[in-house]
Design an enzyme around this catalytic site. Structure first.
Site, PDB file in Angstrom:
ATOM      1  N   LYS A   9       0.690  -1.131   0.089  1.00 44.63           N
ATOM      2  CA  LYS A   9      -0.016   0.139  -0.098  1.00 44.63           C
ATOM      3  C   LYS A   9       0.672   1.213   0.064  1.00 44.63           C
ATOM      4  CE  LYS A   9      -3.941  -2.044   2.461  1.00 44.63           C
ATOM      5  NZ  LYS A   9      -4.968  -1.932   3.494  1.00 44.63           N
ATOM      6  N   ASN A 112      -1.879  -0.244   6.974  1.00 44.10           N
ATOM      7  CA  ASN A 112      -1.584  -1.603   7.503  1.00 44.10           C
ATOM      8  C   ASN A 112      -0.582  -2.067   6.390  1.00 44.10           C
ATOM      9  OD1 ASN A 112      -3.350  -2.244   5.413  1.00 44.10           O
ATOM     10  ND2 ASN A 112      -4.364  -3.660   7.124  1.00 44.10           N
ATOM     11  N   HIS A 115      -2.233  -5.292   1.222  1.00 44.97           N
ATOM     12  CA  HIS A 115      -3.321  -5.836   0.937  1.00 44.97           C
ATOM     13  C   HIS A 115      -3.068  -7.405   0.485  1.00 44.97           C
ATOM     14  CE1 HIS A 115      -7.490  -6.454  -0.166  1.00 44.97           C
ATOM     15  NE2 HIS A 115      -6.949  -6.954  -1.373  1.00 44.97           N
ATOM     16  N   GLU A 126      -9.692  -9.650  -7.927  1.00 47.71           N
ATOM     17  CA  GLU A 126      -8.775  -8.624  -7.761  1.00 47.71           C
ATOM     18  C   GLU A 126      -7.525  -8.838  -9.067  1.00 47.71           C
ATOM     19  OE1 GLU A 126      -7.745  -9.069  -3.761  1.00 47.71           O
ATOM     20  OE2 GLU A 126      -9.626  -8.042  -3.028  1.00 47.71           O
TER      21      GLU A 126
HETATM   22  P1  CMP Z   1      -7.200  -4.557   3.355  1.00 47.67           P
HETATM   23  O1  CMP Z   1      -6.694  -5.718   3.592  1.00 47.67           O
HETATM   24  O2  CMP Z   1      -6.920  -3.623   2.217  1.00 47.67           O
HETATM   25  O3  CMP Z   1      -8.736  -4.594   3.240  1.00 47.67           O
HETATM   26  C1  CMP Z   1      -9.798  -3.454   3.587  1.00 47.67           C
HETATM   27  C2  CMP Z   1      -9.034  -2.405   4.314  1.00 47.67           C
HETATM   28  O4  CMP Z   1     -10.014  -1.539   4.951  1.00 47.67           O
HETATM   29  C3  CMP Z   1      -8.281  -2.978   5.379  1.00 47.67           C
HETATM   30  O5  CMP Z   1      -7.132  -3.803   4.802  1.00 47.67           O
HETATM   31  C4  CMP Z   1      -7.961  -1.787   6.097  1.00 47.67           C
HETATM   32  O6  CMP Z   1      -6.803  -1.386   5.923  1.00 47.67           O
HETATM   33  C5  CMP Z   1      -8.936  -0.891   5.923  1.00 47.67           C
HETATM   34  N1  CMP Z   1      -9.799  -0.850   7.379  1.00 47.67           N
HETATM   35  C6  CMP Z   1     -10.282  -1.814   7.906  1.00 47.67           C
HETATM   36  N2  CMP Z   1     -11.001  -1.075   9.127  1.00 47.67           N
HETATM   37  C7  CMP Z   1     -10.661   0.134   9.003  1.00 47.67           C
HETATM   38  C8  CMP Z   1     -10.951   1.109   9.813  1.00 47.67           C
HETATM   39  N3  CMP Z   1     -11.722   1.410  11.071  1.00 47.67           N
HETATM   40  N4  CMP Z   1     -10.522   2.665   9.285  1.00 47.67           N
HETATM   41  C9  CMP Z   1      -9.941   2.637   8.488  1.00 47.67           C
HETATM   42  N5  CMP Z   1      -9.581   1.687   7.428  1.00 47.67           N
HETATM   43  C10 CMP Z   1     -10.193   0.562   7.822  1.00 47.67           C
END
Ligand code: CMP
Length: 143
Positions: A9, A112, A115, A126
């Protein structure tokens, strides 16, 4: 052979983690079948994260994932979808075990680092969203 979609990311790219992350999957023994540095358009982000469109953080999620380059990848290997998820760790970095990518490098749930597709259906969806068939290479790799 099973394939999955993984993406460093924008926070991971900014923090110079592309090499560290790809190295972990290479050393594990998975095969890199495609990769590109790209900026995600708003429409692609909205489609990719469509399942979260009713969540309160959806606009924040789209804004963040389009905020700078991501490193999109196709990885191949036996049971790679679940295996890569294990190596990534829990979505929330504070819940992610040490030794996992998010456990070692993640700070907040939004930023985080990585993904990864969470099922065979989402991997197929995807991969088709992000890669043309010519961008996914089929080559021999012995180790
Ligand atoms: P990802 O695996 O990319 O899939 C969905 C994403 O939503 C997840 O990782 C997080 O980065 C994001 N996400 C989940 N919960 C929250 C939250 N409360 N606030 C912001 N982003 C979120």
């Amino acid at each position: 052979m099973e394939k999955t979609f993984l993406m460093v990311k924008p926070d991971g790219v900014q923090r110079n983690l592309i090499g560290e992350i790809t190295s972990r999957f290479e050393k594990k023994g998975y095969k890199l079948a495609g990769a590109k540095l790209m900026v995600i358009s708003n429409s692609l982000a909205e489609e990719h994260y469509g399942e979260h469109k009713d969540k309160p953080f959806f606009s924040e999620l789209v804004e963040f994932i389009t905020s700078g380059p991501v490193f999109a990848m196709v990885w191949e290997g036996e049971n790679v979808i679940a295996g890569a998820r294990q190596m990534m760790g829990a979505t929330k970095p504070s819940d992610a075990a040490p030794g996992t990518i998010r456990g070692d490098f993640g700070v907040t749930v939004g930023k985080n680092v990585i993904h990864g597709s969470d099922s065979a259906d989402s991997a197929k969806r995807e991969l088709e969203l992000f890669f043309n068939s010519e961008e996914i290479l089929n080559y021999q790799k012995d180790n």
